[in-house]
Design an enzyme around this catalytic site. Structure first.
Site, short mmCIF file in Angstrom:
data_model
loop_
_atom_site.label_atom_id
_atom_site.label_comp_id
_atom_site.label_asym_id
_atom_site.label_seq_id
_atom_site.Cartn_x
_atom_site.Cartn_y
_atom_site.Cartn_z
CB SER A 75 5.59 16.48 -0.37
OG SER A 75 6.71 17.18 0.10
CG ASN A 76 2.92 14.34 -5.19
OD1 ASN A 76 1.96 15.08 -5.05
ND2 ASN A 76 3.72 14.39 -6.26
#
Length: 734
Positions: free
Chosen positions: A187-188
């Protein structure tokens, strides 16, 4: 118990569930999810009950895309690994949580009882109604997603020398295999504060990269108990509360953290007794458990198979041949899992869902300590930005006795502990204390892209990051570097708006292409690139806009090139500098003969691969990267984290028709939130849609939006919900 809820539906089949209590809230949430995802839900319940072999047969792969063990191995695991009495007691002591789970099970059953739910779902079968125990099993499956679950074949096949075990090849003991040009689940997430945003308030962008199919799909919903809870966002399927979302005061997202959440213990066996081991000089007997599994025979009958599972005081025995972790006459290995008995996950997210500020959210993380395997990034209405890793990690601080680690120190990989000494048994101590976990607070910005939190944003990260959490001073991957570079560019261009923050993800810029551009220009100016094919490749790359959008011509060729080039030894002429983590290493060492030759070979290999599949070198990305649906192919933007692209997507291997539509993962629930005039303003995009049913519009309606780079303004306020063009209402009671 009586359950009541009102479910109001808005565009893209987003349910807004309203109830007077947690039982009703769970009832409405379970109903809404099952109405749109009944086949996936039925298969998941069948899986966690350990009944895949009963209805499908024992030998076929249990995981999405065949990436895990067999049905039989999965059934054995789910029938022995979780102590349902202990988990049930833990949840019953939490009254609101227990009512929520009970209501969820009842809502699922109501949806499955509807006539529309009478169609067959392939091999998925349910023997009896969905119960609260089934919901608990599904939550437990999520808890061990990044610990025991990838290792279940190695557990169920562990046996003393000469003993019978499950037959067949053992898969590699890692997380499910990444997509051919992608990466594993990640994820970011970005939180920006008052010092850099247009409205002097908080702004959050959440960008989880998760599978598009299978049990880890997100589901959007809005949950309300008047006066007690009002939260909107998305939950991993079959969880009855919001994991990533916002309320009136706070918005948050999560990223998979770098923490090592489990260890192995090496057991010294009693000579002549491979099922006994020594602790502090005294022998202990392993617990021997016979697991019974109903299995469908080729003739259609059901037979019972039995498998013996062995456990130590630390956890179940494992056998991992490729790591040299074998069960011999003198030693064996056990898995110690920090998540196995976690009954605080739901309470933790309910506490997050009700936070009134970033500081309050952090206080809730520290008080409950229920998050499994994620960091938390949050922004609030007052302009505070927060990074925190308060997940559950083995209590192995940096000053732990080094002699407890096989090899004499904490390794970079999964630790192997000395099981012959009780002093090395961290399982009796539990989790690393909250005071030792990394936290960063600011009014500028914080981020995480699955990197160690020694770097969290514009300011220094946590002053001390324990090695078990991720350690300090390690180089960042290209995606994490792109996050820092993008945040610098974003904030240096003026006060940040919601639209500009969203564009940071959706523009699909390729950071590797920026770094490689000088070397490619030099490479294309040398022999043998006067040959027609090579000259065409150079022209395509030079004309490319260095993005991975559907109409980008050159993205396909560069990906094939960089897949080969990024692992060239001594590729960079400027080494990593911990004082410049976003910008180093850099400058491809084109003048180095070995690198020059390898780059030539990488480009020629890329050209050969595309030519072999009859894909033009200048083909737009949409030619090969798309989601196949009943209504046609939908082009999908994005690329690989290995290329430094924030908008990550991954597909199967490249072929003549493009990347295979299997094991699709990447940008899944994209959420952007800020506040205007004290009220939350949120845009979101569930890239694969709300439903797993290809016959429903919600299966791919948001994929169309993703293809066009558009997001959905979420109707959070009552006026927006009631005025939505797709508004519909259901009143539920049972």
């Amino acid at each position: 118990m009586t359950y009541r809820a009102v479910v109001r539906w808005t565009a893209h089949d987003i349910p807004h569930v309203r109830a007077d209590d947690f039982a009703g809230l769970g009832f409405g949430a379970g109903y809404a999810y099952a109405r749109l995802n009944r086949c996936l839900l039925m298969e998941t319940v069948m899986t966690v009950r350990g009944e895949r072999s009963r209805f499908i047969g024992p030998d076929s792969p249990a995981g999405p895309g065949g990436r895990a063990g067999s049905n039989l191995e999965s059934d054995i695991f789910f029938r022995f690994y979780f102590d349902m009495d202990r988990l049930g007691d833990g949840y019953r002591r939490q009254k609101d949580v227990w009512r929520l789970l009970s209501g969820y099970a009842a809502g699922v059953d109501l949806a499955l009882s509807k006539p529309a739910a009478s169609r067959p779902c392939g091999g998925a079968r349910l023997a009896g109604p969905v119960t609260v125990d089934d919901v608990i099993r599904m939550i437990a499956q999520k808890a061990v997603f990044d610990t025991a679950l990838p290792l279940y074949p190695q557990m169920v096949r562990a046996a003393p020398p000469g003993a019978a075990t499950v037959k067949g090849a053992v898969p590699d003991p890692v997380l499910p295999a990444p997509a051919a040009h992608g990466e594993k689940e990640g994820s970011n997430a970005y939180a920006l504060g008052a010092a850099v945003t247009e409205g002097k308030t908080g702004l959050l962008v959440g960008n989880p990269h998760f599978p598009w199919d299978g049990p880890n799909r997100f589901f959007e919903m809005h949950l309300t108990i008047p006066g007690r809870l009002d939260v909107m966002g998305a939950a991993l399927g079959r969880l009855p509360m919001i994991n990533i979302g916002f309320n009136r005061d706070v918005a948050w997202s999560h990223t998979v953290s770098t923490d090592r959440r489990f260890t192995f213990f090496r057991l010294a066996l009693v000579p002549g007794h491979p099922d006994r081991y020594v602790v502090d000089g005294r022998p202990e007997a392993m617990t021997r458990r016979v697991v019974e599994i109903p299995v469908l025979t080729p003739g259609g009958a059901t037979e019972i198979r039995r498998q013996v599972i062995y456990e130590s005081r630390y956890g179940p025995l494992v056998s991992i041949e490729r790591r040299g972790m074998r069960w011999t006459g003198t030693e064996a290995y056990a898995l110690a899992d920090s998540e196995r008995r976690n009954t605080r996950m739901i309470a933790q997210w309910l506490r997050i869902d009700r936070a009134v500020s970033a500081a309050d959210l952090l206080a809730g993380l520290k008080a409950v300590r229920g998050l499994p395997w994620v960091n938390t990034i949050a922004a609030d209405r007052l302009g505070q930005a927060l990074y925190a890793d308060e997940s559950i990690v083995p209590d192995l601080p940096d000053d732990a006795d080094p002699s407890c680690f096989v090899g004499g120190r904490l390794p970079k990989g999964v630790p192997v502990m000395d099981g012959a000494r009780s002093a090395c048994d961290w399982t009796r101590r539990g989790a690393l204390p909250a005071r030792d976990m990394p936290v960063a607070r600011t009014t500028r910005y914080v981020f995480n892209s699955n990197n160690s939190p020694w770097i969290t944003g514009a300011e220094p990260g946590s002053s001390s990051v324990p090695a078990i959490v991720g350690g300090e001073g390690a180089p960042l991957g290209l995606r994490a570097r792109m996050s820092l570079v993008s945040l610098r560019r974003l904030t240096s261009a003026g006060p940040v708006t919601l639209d500009r923050a969203e564009h940071m993800i959706l523009d699909s810029r390729n950071y590797a292409a920026e770094l490689a551009a000088p070397a490619l220009a030099a490479l294309c100016g040398t022999e043998p690139y006067d040959r027609p094919v090579s000259a065409e490749a150079c022209r395509v790359l030079q004309a490319w806009d260095r993005t991975d959008r559907p109409d980008s011509r050159g993205a396909v060729l560069f990906r094939a090139f960089w897949t080969r080039a990024h692992e060239i030894p001594d590729l960079w002429s400027v080494p990593f500098d911990p004082d410049a983590p976003a910008d180093t290493p850099c400058r491809i060492a084109f003048a180095r003969a070995s690198v020059h030759t390898a780059l030539q070979q990488a480009l020629e290999g890329a050209v050969e691969e595309l030519t072999r599949f009859h894909i033009p070198l200048s083909a737009p990305l949409s030619r090969v990267q798309y989601r196949a649906t009943g209504a046609g192919a939908i082009p999908v933007p994005g690329g690989s984290g290995m290329e430094g692209i924030l908008n990550v997507v991954g597909f199967g291997a490249l072929g003549g028709t493009g990347y295979a539509n299997e094991n699709i993962m990447g940008t899944s629930y994209l959420l952007a939130v800020t506040w205007k005039k004290g009220r939350p303003v949120a845009d979101a995009l569930l890239t694969y849609g709300q439903s797993d049913d290809p016959l429903l519009p919600a299966y791919a309606d948001q994929t169309d939006l993703f293809s066009m780079g558009r997001m959905v303004r979420l109707p959070f306020e009552e006026s927006a919900i009631s005025q939505d063009p797709s508004f519909a209402i259901e009143e539920l009671r049972q």
